[in-house]
Design a protein around this motif. Structure first.
Motif, PDB file in Angstrom:
ATOM      1  N   PRO A 403       1.057  -1.154   0.080  1.00 27.16           N
ATOM      2  CA  PRO A 403       0.105   0.149   0.096  1.00 27.16           C
ATOM      3  C   PRO A 403       0.900   1.226  -0.077  1.00 27.16           C
ATOM      4  N   TYR A 404       0.304   2.500  -0.470  1.00 23.30           N
ATOM      5  CA  TYR A 404       1.255   3.593  -0.763  1.00 23.30           C
ATOM      6  C   TYR A 404       1.101   4.025   0.680  1.00 23.30           C
ATOM      7  N   SER A 405       2.421   4.709   0.883  1.00 21.28           N
ATOM      8  CA  SER A 405       2.610   5.446   2.126  1.00 21.28           C
ATOM      9  C   SER A 405       4.187   6.005   1.913  1.00 21.28           C
ATOM     10  N   LEU A 406       4.002   7.471   2.442  1.00 15.23           N
ATOM     11  CA  LEU A 406       5.455   8.296   2.452  1.00 15.23           C
ATOM     12  C   LEU A 406       6.095   7.996   3.757  1.00 15.23           C
ATOM     13  N   ASP A 407       5.753   7.063   4.791  1.00 12.84           N
ATOM     14  CA  ASP A 407       6.543   7.151   5.758  1.00 12.84           C
ATOM     15  C   ASP A 407       7.584   6.089   5.481  1.00 12.84           C
ATOM     16  N   THR A 408       7.558   5.391   4.578  1.00  8.49           N
ATOM     17  CA  THR A 408       8.805   4.526   4.109  1.00  8.49           C
ATOM     18  C   THR A 408       9.077   4.978   2.407  1.00  8.49           C
ATOM     19  N   LEU A 409      10.268   4.853   2.353  1.00  5.65           N
ATOM     20  CA  LEU A 409      10.682   5.193   0.950  1.00  5.65           C
ATOM     21  C   LEU A 409      11.214   3.861   0.299  1.00  5.65           C
ATOM     22  N   ASP A 410      10.716   2.728   0.709  1.00  2.75           N
ATOM     23  CA  ASP A 410      11.263   1.428   0.166  1.00  2.75           C
ATOM     24  C   ASP A 410      10.613   1.415  -1.508  1.00  2.75           C
ATOM     25  N   LYS A 411      11.510   0.744  -2.219  1.00  4.15           N
ATOM     26  CA  LYS A 411      11.142   0.388  -3.556  1.00  4.15           C
ATOM     27  C   LYS A 411       9.836  -0.318  -3.940  1.00  4.15           C
ATOM     28  N   SER A 412       9.476  -1.178  -2.907  1.00  7.01           N
ATOM     29  CA  SER A 412       8.428  -1.857  -2.904  1.00  7.01           C
ATOM     30  C   SER A 412       7.042  -1.034  -2.969  1.00  7.01           C
ATOM     31  N   VAL A 413       7.262  -0.089  -2.334  1.00  8.04           N
ATOM     32  CA  VAL A 413       5.963   0.897  -2.034  1.00  8.04           C
ATOM     33  C   VAL A 413       6.083   1.857  -3.459  1.00  8.04           C
ATOM     34  N   HIS A 414       7.262   2.400  -3.740  1.00  7.01           N
ATOM     35  CA  HIS A 414       7.093   3.564  -4.773  1.00  7.01           C
ATOM     36  C   HIS A 414       7.512   3.171  -6.246  1.00  7.01           C
ATOM     37  N   LEU A 415       8.304   2.176  -6.266  1.00  6.51           N
ATOM     38  CA  LEU A 415       8.566   1.752  -7.909  1.00  6.51           C
ATOM     39  C   LEU A 415       7.736   0.610  -8.240  1.00  6.51           C
ATOM     40  N   CYS A 416       7.056   0.756  -9.509  1.00  8.17           N
ATOM     41  CA  CYS A 416       5.899  -0.046 -10.085  1.00  8.17           C
ATOM     42  C   CYS A 416       6.584  -0.900 -11.088  1.00  8.17           C
ATOM     43  N   ASN A 417       7.787  -1.001 -11.471  1.00  9.30           N
ATOM     44  CA  ASN A 417       8.609  -1.849 -12.490  1.00  9.30           C
ATOM     45  C   ASN A 417       8.111  -3.235 -12.271  1.00  9.30           C
ATOM     46  N   ASN A 418       7.645  -3.856 -13.002  1.00  9.15           N
ATOM     47  CA  ASN A 418       7.111  -5.405 -13.134  1.00  9.15           C
ATOM     48  C   ASN A 418       8.473  -6.146 -12.786  1.00  9.15           C
ATOM     49  N   SER A 419       9.822  -5.766 -13.217  1.00  3.81           N
ATOM     50  CA  SER A 419      11.047  -6.591 -13.052  1.00  3.81           C
ATOM     51  C   SER A 419      11.217  -6.260 -11.356  1.00  3.81           C
ATOM     52  N   ILE A 420      10.998  -5.376 -10.831  1.00  4.80           N
ATOM     53  CA  ILE A 420      11.116  -5.269  -9.325  1.00  4.80           C
ATOM     54  C   ILE A 420      10.089  -6.200  -8.482  1.00  4.80           C
ATOM     55  N   GLN A 421       8.600  -5.681  -8.895  1.00  3.34           N
ATOM     56  CA  GLN A 421       7.684  -6.035  -7.992  1.00  3.34           C
ATOM     57  C   GLN A 421       7.470  -7.722  -8.309  1.00  3.34           C
ATOM     58  N   PRO A 512      10.874  -1.984 -25.483  1.00  2.00           N
ATOM     59  CA  PRO A 512       9.978  -2.353 -24.443  1.00  2.00           C
ATOM     60  C   PRO A 512       9.905  -3.633 -24.357  1.00  2.00           C
ATOM     61  N   THR A 513       9.951  -4.554 -23.165  1.00  2.00           N
ATOM     62  CA  THR A 513       9.534  -5.736 -22.875  1.00  2.00           C
ATOM     63  C   THR A 513       8.520  -6.325 -23.582  1.00  2.00           C
ATOM     64  N   MET A 514       8.555  -7.561 -24.244  1.00  2.00           N
ATOM     65  CA  MET A 514       7.388  -8.055 -24.936  1.00  2.00           C
ATOM     66  C   MET A 514       7.179  -9.501 -24.419  1.00  2.00           C
ATOM     67  N   ALA A 515       7.644  -9.808 -23.023  1.00  2.00           N
ATOM     68  CA  ALA A 515       7.589 -10.783 -22.484  1.00  2.00           C
ATOM     69  C   ALA A 515       6.371 -11.341 -22.048  1.00  2.00           C
ATOM     70  N   PRO A 516       5.698 -12.480 -22.211  1.00  2.00           N
ATOM     71  CA  PRO A 516       4.134 -12.667 -21.586  1.00  2.00           C
ATOM     72  C   PRO A 516       4.353 -13.048 -20.356  1.00  2.00           C
ATOM     73  N   SER A 517       4.848 -12.160 -19.337  1.00  2.00           N
ATOM     74  CA  SER A 517       4.928 -12.377 -18.073  1.00  2.00           C
ATOM     75  C   SER A 517       3.568 -12.394 -17.124  1.00  2.00           C
ATOM     76  N   THR A 518       2.451 -12.048 -17.645  1.00  2.00           N
ATOM     77  CA  THR A 518       1.339 -12.001 -17.214  1.00  2.00           C
ATOM     78  C   THR A 518       0.147 -12.373 -18.183  1.00  2.00           C
ATOM     79  N   PRO A 519      -1.098 -12.749 -17.972  1.00  2.00           N
ATOM     80  CA  PRO A 519      -2.180 -12.809 -18.899  1.00  2.00           C
ATOM     81  C   PRO A 519      -2.276 -11.411 -19.648  1.00  2.00           C
ATOM     82  N   ILE A 520      -2.282 -10.300 -18.734  1.00  2.00           N
ATOM     83  CA  ILE A 520      -2.435  -9.077 -19.460  1.00  2.00           C
ATOM     84  C   ILE A 520      -1.400  -8.790 -20.815  1.00  2.00           C
TER      85      ILE A 520
END
Length: 671
Positions: A403-421, A512-520
């Motif tokens: 969930p989004y929060s500014l109390d922490t600056l961890d990448k799990s909150v603020h970076l949405c790249n699929n390669s990270i998440q 840009p990546t064309m990998a079928p990583s998810t059904p979307i």
């Protein structure tokens, strides 16, 4: 009989040229080889030979369906393709594609075109092929020098020159960004950080006052005495914001010398430390209503000239990015000035190469059930002169796992790249409407907006804003990218949405990546590749061909490019023939306003000497007195000649005009 021997020789040649360690050829028979040769001969005549680097099954299958034959690049020691970036490909999908070739016909045709020219190149890296050696009819999927806008540094610097191409302001769609490797850029960032701290503190004061008012709305509010530090900080913030407004109107140029100077370095250090204390650490303060009113009035004035005031928030958070990396590598968020500068100063190599950029973080994005996301949007460029841009109608959302929060600056909150998440486990506190694969299609997002009564804003705000940002980003790079014909490139732009759903361009990605990583992505990536081939191939043969979900959003008028003549400069000209620029030696028969002749006798006192330019030019003739005696018959008196003296001696000293002029002068002197 002769044809049978030719087939046998061809079979021997194919087996002898089959790469070592590669897939062995199946048992050949004359009928299969004869069929393969017939197909290859036809495709070669139609210029339908292609080559693909990496397993792109959709592109490979689409080209084969259009009658193209692949010229494969076999690598020693590899039975299949081994792409350098495994994340961008699907090996299993490529193997399935090869398994469909049960009779080995495609492998056979690939070897038959081993010496033929490739007319369609698809590579996963821009530098895989030197485009300067390609012939005009060969197509490739990368433009040279496109890094001017696909790198974080390039996009940051290019958008500074948008005012030369369009009247738009980049701060209306691109968060403020600075290249910390340059000294002047670093100084500009520090000034921006301090100014943003002042604005953030004013917003913090107003928000705190509103919170207190809501908590005690049924109680009588008494005037409280605030600490002296708060009043001093508010006065400083108001003065700095006022100076900023005057600088935008250029009123600071004529400012009085008695004006209070800005804070010194020590003063700014104290202000920033107190800013951390109140805003970051949430120290308790009490503010007078009169000061709150002044803060509100200043913020209203700032909102008219600062498009990012609302998204900036109050914490003054900035995001630091290595300029040449992708997929979220090395990106960090920080809110203290000393931390930001120390992150960059640790690596002198990156500073020297100007690889770091710092960008204002959007602290107040549009959230889906309390979770941050960004939008991946594709667009296609088929030409740079004239600039031709195709926008894809479909896109997808990428969510963070926390969930989004500014109390922490961890990448799990603020970076949405699929390669990270994709390597992180979704939080149990996240709303269940967010899927475990962290992705939504645009249709799912529009359904969510409909539930909030905001569906119309997708077509009226989000999509037009993304198109505008893409167009402006490409306009600034038009003079820097190689505009080779028969070239195209697919890009992926990342956007964030503000609280009002206004899109903000974060970066533009090449390949840009064309990998079928998810059904979307499995569905959308295959569709965008197929539609891309419809634009670059089918539309070349038929302008009315279906382009799928690609929409032409911009096509600039063609600009004439001057022919390059090399580094040697030269001047072309021609010799003037029979040119007489001096006054005539005898009266003209016809009257002329330019050569007006008087019959009056010239007084002695009005006789003037010849101009020095004439005397120098005729110095090789007999000595001429400094003043012409009045008794000499002068056809055209000098004082009555209304024209201007000028002497132009042609390069050819034997020209007709020069000879006449000399003879006339000699005749005058001899008398």
């Amino acid at each position: 009989m002769v044809q049978q021997f030719q087939i046998q020789d061809e079979v021997k040649t194919l087996h002898s040229t089959s790469p070592r360690h590669s897939c062995p050829l199946p048992a050949l028979n004359p009928d299969r080889l004869r069929t393969a040769k017939a197909i290859v001969d036809k495709t070669v005549k139609l210029h339908k030979v292609f080559s693909i680097q990496g397993p792109y099954p959709t592109i490979r299958a689409s080209l084969k369906a259009r009658g193209w034959v692949e010229k494969r690049t076999w690598r020693p020691g590899h039975a299949k393709y081994m792409p350098p970036d495994r994340e961008s490909y699907s090996i299993d999908a490529d193997e399935k594609n090869h398994d469909q070739d049960t009779n080995g016909l495609y492998d056979l045709m690939s070897r038959l075109v081993r010496n033929e020219m490739v007319y369609f190149y698809w590579t996963n890296r821009r530098d895989a092929i030197n485009t300067s050696i390609l012939q005009k009819e060969q197509m490739i999927n990368h433009f040279a020098k496109a890094g001017s806008f696909t790198t974080k540094v390039g996009l940051c610097m290019n958008l500074r020159s948008l005012h030369w191409f369009d009247s738009a302001d980049p701060e209306t769609f691109f968060p403020r960004c600075y290249k910390l490797g340059a000294r002047d850029e670093k100084h500009a960032f520090i000034e921006d950080y301090r100014r943003t701290a002042c604005m953030s503190f004013l917003k913090y004061i107003v928000e705190e006052a509103q919170n207190v008012e809501e908590e005690r709305k049924n109680e009588h509010i008494q005037e409280a005495r605030e600490p002296p530090t708060v009043s001093k900080m508010i006065s400083t913030a108001l003065r700095e914001c006022q100076d900023f407004l005057e600088s935008l109107e250029h009123a600071d140029i004529d400012a009085s010398l008695e004006k209070t100077p800005s804070l010194a370095k020590e003063g700014w250090g104290e202000f920033i430390d107190n800013f951390y204390l109140f805003v970051h650490d949430r120290a308790q303060i009490k503010i007078k209503k009169s000061l709150v009113t002044s803060c509100k009035a200043m913020l209203q004035r700032l909102a008219e000239v600062s498009p990012q005031l609302d998204t900036d928030g109050i914490h003054n958070i900035w995001i630091i990015k290595p300029g040449a990396k992708s997929r979220g590598r090395g990106i960090k968020c920080a809110k203290r000035l000393d931390q930001i500068l120390s992150l960059v100063d640790r690596n002198p190599t990156l500073i020297k190469e100007s690889k770091w950029v710092v960008q204002k973080y959007l602290e107040r994005p549009f959230l889906v059930e309390g979770t941050k996301f960004d939008v991946r949007q594709w667009f296609l460029v088929t030409d740079w002169n004239p600039l031709t841009v195709w926008f894809y109608k479909k896109c997808y959302l990428r969510f963070s796992t926390q969930p989004y929060s500014l109390d922490t600056l961890d990448k799990s909150v603020h970076l949405c790249n699929n390669s990270i998440q994709k390597h992180l486990r979704p939080s149990h506190q996240r709303h269940p409407v967010i899927p475990d694969d962290n992705m939504w299609s645009d249709d799912q997002f529009m359904t969510f907006l409909s539930s909030r009564g905001q569906k119309a804003q997708w077509e009226n705000v989000v999509v037009p804003g993304m198109k505008k940002a893409v167009r402006h980003a490409l306009q600034t790079a038009q003079d820097l990218v190689d505009s080779r014909k028969n070239t195209f490139e697919l890009y992926g732009a990342d956007f964030m949405l503000g609280p009002d759903l206004h899109p903000w361009l974060i970066e533009i990605n090449a390949s840009p990546t064309m990998a079928p990583s998810t059904p979307i992505t499995a569905r959308l990536c295959a569709a965008v590749q197929e539609d891309m081939l419809r634009v670059v191939l089918d539309r070349r043969a038929d302008r009315s061909a279906d382009t799928g979900d690609f929409e032409l959003i911009y096509q600039q008028a063609a600009v004439d490019v001057p022919q390059y003549v090399g580094v040697q400069l030269f001047i072309e000209g021609f010799r003037l023939k029979d040119t007489c620029l001096l006054p005539p030696l005898r009266p003209l028969k016809r009257s002329s306003s330019k050569y007006r002749i008087t019959k009056k006798e010239v007084p002695k006192e009005k006789v003037k000497s010849l101009p020095k330019v004439v005397k120098r030019a005729i110095s090789h003739v007999k000595n001429i007195p400094d003043k012409v005696p009045p008794e000499l018959p002068v056809p055209v008196p000098i004082e009555t000649f209304t024209g201007h003296w000028s002497l132009r001696i042609p390069l050819d000293s034997c020209s007709h005009s020069v000879l006449l002029w000399r003879k006339g002068l000699q005749k005058i002197v001899s008398q």
